[in-house]
Design a protein around this motif. Structure first.
Motif, PDB file in Angstrom:
ATOM      1  N   THR B 180       0.439  -0.794   0.345  1.00 29.41           N
ATOM      2  CA  THR B 180       0.315   0.163   0.114  1.00 29.41           C
ATOM      3  C   THR B 180       0.849   1.252  -0.660  1.00 29.41           C
ATOM      4  O   THR B 180       0.503   2.677  -1.017  1.00 29.41           O
ATOM      5  N   PHE B 181       1.959   0.934   0.746  1.00 30.96           N
ATOM      6  CA  PHE B 181       2.840   2.667   0.861  1.00 30.96           C
ATOM      7  C   PHE B 181       3.828   2.722  -0.036  1.00 30.96           C
ATOM      8  O   PHE B 181       3.726   3.585  -0.621  1.00 30.96           O
ATOM      9  N   PHE B 182       3.652   1.748  -1.583  1.00 28.55           N
ATOM     10  CA  PHE B 182       4.705   1.990  -2.193  1.00 28.55           C
ATOM     11  C   PHE B 182       3.785   2.310  -3.471  1.00 28.55           C
ATOM     12  O   PHE B 182       3.631   3.239  -4.752  1.00 28.55           O
ATOM     13  N   ALA B 183       3.046   1.896  -3.454  1.00 29.78           N
ATOM     14  CA  ALA B 183       1.350   2.670  -4.572  1.00 29.78           C
ATOM     15  C   ALA B 183       0.846   4.182  -3.919  1.00 29.78           C
ATOM     16  O   ALA B 183       1.213   4.497  -4.849  1.00 29.78           O
ATOM     17  N   ALA B 184       0.832   3.580  -2.794  1.00 27.20           N
ATOM     18  CA  ALA B 184       0.474   5.563  -2.453  1.00 27.20           C
ATOM     19  C   ALA B 184       1.647   6.707  -3.161  1.00 27.20           C
ATOM     20  O   ALA B 184       1.409   7.792  -2.992  1.00 27.20           O
TER      21      ALA B 184
END
Lengths: 275, 337
Positions: B180-184
Motif C-alpha cells: 500500500t505504501f509504495f502504491a501510494a
C-alpha cells in the motif's frame, strides 16, 4: 567600472541556456525518428530473430532485444511516429476547441460566456485521465482515438487560459483606442487579441504536448491504443513489465519517454520566461 | 458582514449542484454514442441463446426501448435520489459494486495525498534552506522531473527496485503495509511535484515582500523569519491546490491499481471499460465528479475563513494584498467578510 567590465573579452552568448539547447536537440531527434525511422536503425521492428531473444544491451543492440528477438531500439524508434504524432493531434484538438471556446466566451461575454463557463466546469469536474478513458471507450480502442480523447480532456485548460487572456487584452487601453479610432471587431480580434493571447497559449501548448505524451502512453499501457505489433512507447513499457527479469525492456522505452517529456517541459518553461 | 459570506456560500452551492447535474448529462451523452450498441451485442451473443421476444423483454425491463431523452431523464432522476442503476454484466446494483471496492481506493487515495503533502514540504522547504551545493538546487529541479515520469513507470520502478530486487513486498499480497505504501508513493509523487511548485513559488513571493525585508534588516535569523512569518501565508493556498489534486488522484488510481494489482474503483473502471458495462462507467465517472466538486466547494468555502486577506468579490474569493486594492473596498460591488 561598468564600462571596463563590459569591455573585457567578448563572450559568446548562446541563443538559449544550455539545458534548453539540449532539450531542443532531443526534440529534434524525436521528430527525426518519427519522420524517417529507417535512417536511424537497420533492424526490422516487427520481425525478430528468435535465437537472439532477451539479449542485454550491447554494441549491436543498444537497447537489447525483446522476447521475440526484435531489436528494442528499432521498436522504440518505429513507435515514435505514433506516440509523438498522436500527442501532436491531441494538442491541436485541444488548442482549436479550447482556444475557440475561450475566445468566444471572452470576446462575446454575456450569456455565451455563462454557458461556455458551465461547459468548461463540467470538463474540469471529471478527472482528466478518466475523461480520456471514457471518450476512448466511446470511440473505440485505437491510437488515433486515444489522441482525440486526450485532446478533449485538455480542452478546458486551453479554454480557461484563452478566455482570461482575451478579457485582459480586450480591456487594455490600446484596444479601446483602436476601437474608438474606427477599428472593426474583426480587426481588433485578429490584430490585437489573438497575437497577445497566443503569447501565453504557446508555452501552454508545449507543456500540454509533454502531458499528452504521458496520457497517451498511459492509455496505450492499459491497452486502449493500437494492439501489438504496434510499438507505442506505453505499449512497450506494458510489455516490459511482464519481463522484469530483463529490466531493459522496461527501462529503455521508459527512459526515452521521460527524456522527451522532460525536454518539452524545459522548453515550455523557457518560452514562458523569455516572454 | 455575515450576510456576505452566506450569500457567497449559497451562490457556490447552486453552482456546484448545477455542475454535478450537467456532468451527469455530459457523461450520459458520451457513453451513449458508443459504437455498436454493447447491450445488443451481449444479448445477441449465440452463447446466451435469447430469442427475439426475450431480447425485447429485457430491453423493456431496462427501459432501453424508450427514446434517448426519456432514458436520460429516468437515469438522471434515479441518480439524484441515489439510485445508480444496474450493472449490465453482473446484473447487480452498481451502488453495491462500487461500495465493495471503495474502501480500498479511499485508503490508497488518502495515503497518497498524505505522502504527496509530506514530500512536497520536504522539497519546498529543503530547497529554501539547503545551500545550492548541498542539494538545494537539485531539490528545486525535482518537481519538473517528477512531472515528466508516467505514473505507471514510477509504479513499475518501485515494484522492480523494492519488490523484485529488495524483496520488501510482494505485489500479489496487495493489502500489506509496504504494498500500500509504495502504491501510494507511486500515486503521490506526481501530485507532490505540483504542490511543491506552488509552495516554492509562494515562499519566493513572500520572501520578496517588504515585511520580510524589514525583518531581515532588523536582524531576524533566517529560520525564525521562515517559521514565524513566511510559513503560514505561503502554505495556506496549498489548501486549494490539494482540492484540485483530488481529481488527479482519482483518475490515476486507474493506472496505479492496475500496476500494483489492487482491487479498487480503478480496477472496476478498467473491467467495465473492457466489458463495456455502461451503467458502471456512468456511475463511477459521475461519482468522481461529485467528489471533486464537493471537495473543491469545501476548500472554497473554508479558504476565506482561513485567510483574512481574502475578500469576496462576486462569486469567487480573491486575495487582496496591496494597500491600493483594499482602498477600493468601499466600491458597491465588493463586499468584505
Amino acid at each position: 567600472m561598468t564600462i571596463s567590465s563590459t569591455a573585457t573579452a567578448p563572450r559568446i552568448t548562446l541563443p538559449a541556456p544550455p539545458f534548453v539547447l539540449l532539450s531542443l536537440l532531443v526534440v529534434a531527434i524525436i521528430i527525426a525518428w518519427s519522420i524517417a525511422p529507417n535512417l536511424f536503425t537497420s533492424f526490422d521492428s516487427a520481425v525478430g530473430v528468435p535465437a537472439d531473444k532477451l539479449q542485454a544491451p550491447s554494441a549491436a543492440h543498444w537497447f537489447g532485444t525483446d522476447h521475440l528477438g526484435r531489436d528494442l531500439l528499432a521498436r522504440v524508434i518505429h513507435g515514435t511516429a505514433s506516440s509523438v504524432s498522436s500527442a501532436m493531434i491531441a494538442v491541436l484538438i485541444a488548442l482549436f476547441l479550447g482556444g475557440l471556446t475561450g475566445l468566444l466566451a471572452g470576446f462575446l461575454g454575456g450569456w455565451v460566456d455563462t454557458v461556455l463557463a458551465r461547459l468548461v466546469d463540467v470538463l474540469l469536474a471529471i478527472p482528466n485521465f478518466l475523461l480520456a478513458v471514457i471518450v476512448v471507450t466511446a470511440l473505440g480502442f485505437s491510437t488515433t482515438n486515444a489522441a482525440i480523447a486526450t485532446g478533449i480532456s485538455a480542452v478546458a485548460v486551453f479554454a480557461r487560459v484563452m478566455r482570461s487572456e482575451v478579457i485582459k487584452t480586450r480591456s487594455a487601453t490600446f484596444v479601446e483606442a483602436s476601437f474608438l479610432s474606427g477599428g472593426s471587431r474583426w480587426h481588433i480580434l485578429t490584430q490585437h487579441v489573438l497575437p497577445n493571447a497566443s503569447r501565453s497559449v504557446l508555452p501552454l501548448a508545449v507543456l500540454r504536448f509533454g502531458q499528452s505524451v504521458l496520457t497517451i502512453a498511459g492509455l496505450a499501457f492499459l491497452g486502449y491504443g493500437d494492439p501489438p505489433p504496434a510499438s507505442d512507447w506505453g505499449l512497450l513499457i506494458s510489455i516490459g513489465k511482464d519481463y522484469l527479469r530483463w529490466p531493459w525492456l522496461l527501462y529503455a522505452p521508459a527512459l526515452v519517454t521521460v527524456i522527451t517529456v522532460l525536454s518539452l517541459n524545459r522548453i515550455s518553461r523557457w518560452l514562458r520566461k523569455t516572454d | 458582514m455575515q450576510n456576505a459570506y452566506l450569500n457567497y456560500v449559497a451562490k457556490r452551492l447552486v453552482q456546484a449542484v448545477l455542475v454535478v447535474l450537467l456532468t451527469y448529462v455530459f457523461t450520459f451523452i458520451v457513453v451513449s454514442i458508443l459504437p455498436g450498441d454493447p447491450v445488443t451485442n451481449i444479448l445477441r451473443d449465440p452463447q446466451n441463446g435469447f430469442s427475439d421476444a426475450q431480447i425485447a423483454e429485457i430491453f423493456a425491463a431496462h427501459g432501453l426501448d424508450k427514446p434517448i431523452l426519456v432514458q436520460l431523464w429516468t437515469s438522471l432522476s434515479g441518480f439524484v435520489v441515489g439510485d445508480l442503476g444496474i450493472s449490465l454484466r453482473s446484473t447487480r446494483p452498481v451502488a453495491d459494486l462500487i461500495a465493495e471496492v471503495l474502501p480500498s481506493t479511499l485508503r490508497l487515495a488518502g495515503a497518497s495525498l498524505a505522502v504527496a503533502l509530506v514530500l512536497a514540504m520536504v522539497i519546498a522547504y529543503g530547497a529554501r534552506f539547503l545551500p545550492k551545493r548541498f542539494g538545494g538546487g537539485i531539490l528545486r529541479g525535482l518537481p519538473s522531473l517528477f512531472l515528466s515520469v508516467p505514473t505507471f513507470v514510477i509504479g513499475l520502478l518501485l515494484i522492480h527496485l523494492f519488490g523484485f530486487q529488495l524483496g520488501l513486498f510482494k505485489v500479489i499480497d496487495s493489502n500489506s503495509f509496504w504494498a500500500t505504501f509504495f502504491a501510494a508513493l507511486a500515486l503521490g509523487i506526481p501530485i507532490s511535484a505540483q504542490i511543491a511548485e506552488v509552495l516554492m513559488a509562494n515562499l519566493d513571493h513572500e520572501a520578496a515582500q517588504d515585511y520580510a525585508a524589514v525583518a531581515r534588516a532588523r536582524g531576524l535569523r533566517q529560520s525564525k523569519l521562515f517559521f514565524r512569518h513566511l510559513l503560514k501565508p505561503s502554505s495556506l493556498p496549498v489548501v486549494t491546490v490539494i482540492a484540485l489534486m483530488v481529481g488527479e488522484v482519482l483518475g490515476n488510481t486507474l493506472i496505479t491499481e492496475t500496476v500494483f494489482g489492487r482491487t479498487g474503483v480503478g480496477s472496476l473502471i478498467q473491467r467495465s471499460v473492457v466489458t463495456q458495462d455502461l451503467p458502471v462507467l456512468q456511475a463511477v465517472v459521475s461519482l468522481a465528479a461529485v467528489v471533486f466538486v464537493v471537495i473543491n466547494l469545501l476548500a472554497d468555502l473554508i479558504y476565506p475563513l482561513l485567510d483574512p486577506r481574502v475578500k469576496l468579490v462576486g462569486s469567487t474569493p480573491r486575495r487582496v494584498t496591496t494597500a491600493d486594492e483594499s482602498s477600493i473596498d468601499t466600491a458597491p460591488r465588493k463586499v468584505s467578510v
